[in-house]
Design a protein around this motif. Structure first.
Motif, PDB file in Angstrom:
ATOM      1  N   CYS A  59       0.837  -1.194   0.000  1.00 49.53           N
ATOM      2  CA  CYS A  59       0.000   0.000   0.000  1.00 49.53           C
ATOM      3  C   CYS A  59       0.879   1.253   0.000  1.00 49.53           C
ATOM      4  N   CYS A  92      -6.019   1.190   4.901  1.00 50.08           N
ATOM      5  CA  CYS A  92      -6.520  -0.115   5.348  1.00 50.08           C
ATOM      6  C   CYS A  92      -6.013  -0.391   6.771  1.00 50.08           C
ATOM      7  N   CYS A  95      -2.220  -0.740   7.242  1.00 51.41           N
ATOM      8  CA  CYS A  95      -1.504   0.541   7.185  1.00 51.41           C
ATOM      9  C   CYS A  95      -1.739   1.366   8.444  1.00 51.41           C
TER      10      CYS A  95
HETATM   11 ZN   LIG Z   1      -2.943  -0.339   3.348  1.00 53.64          ZN
END
Ligand SMILES: [Zn+2]
Length: 140
Positions: A59, A92, A95
């Motif tokens: 990410c 998310c 993260c």
């Molecule tokens: Zn993420």
């Protein structure tokens, strides 16, 4: 003490996230994400990097965190994330947990979520992950 945040600082962070979003490698989802984090007055950027083995995808937020850490920083103060989602998408869970690791005070870390249409939502990290796992749970 809460430090004063200048409007132009937010604008610069958002611009950095928007710019790096163009470097995202997202051939599978076509969902481009740009992230910029500020630490000690410096800005570090990241974009999502996908993989044909989907679970290996990185990410944007974790890439930006890693760049900050490799730049010698351990205390991220603010994060800007740019997506195409409406309303602007949060990081998310993985993260958010990564950001907790590099936040001295999750109640003070600012997350600025923006989309390409200019919508903006502001949160603190503590608002988005209020009961985070931290090193204090490791005991010892
Ligand atoms: Zn993420």
């Amino acid at each position: 003490m809460v430090s004063e945040v200048k409007r132009e600082d937010d604008d610069a962070l958002i611009a950095a996230a928007r710019h790096i979003r163009d470097r995202a490698y997202a051939p599978y989802s076509s969902y481009l994400v740009g992230c910029a984090v500020r630490a000690d007055g410096m800005v570090f950027r990241g974009a999502n990097v996908e993989n044909a083995s989907y679970g290996l995808t990185l990410c944007a937020e974790r890439v930006a965190c890693a760049n900050a850490v490799l730049g010698g920083e351990r205390d991220i103060e603010a994060v800007a994330v740019v997506t195409e989602s409406s309303p602007p998408a949060p990081p998310c869970g993985m993260c958010l947990q990564t950001l907790v690791e590099f936040s001295r005070d999750p109640g003070a870390m600012r997350l600025i979520l923006v989309n390409l249409q200019g919508e903006r939502r502001d949160f603190t990290l503590a608002e988005l992950i209020p009961k985070a796992f931290t090193k204090s749970q490791l005991g010892g």
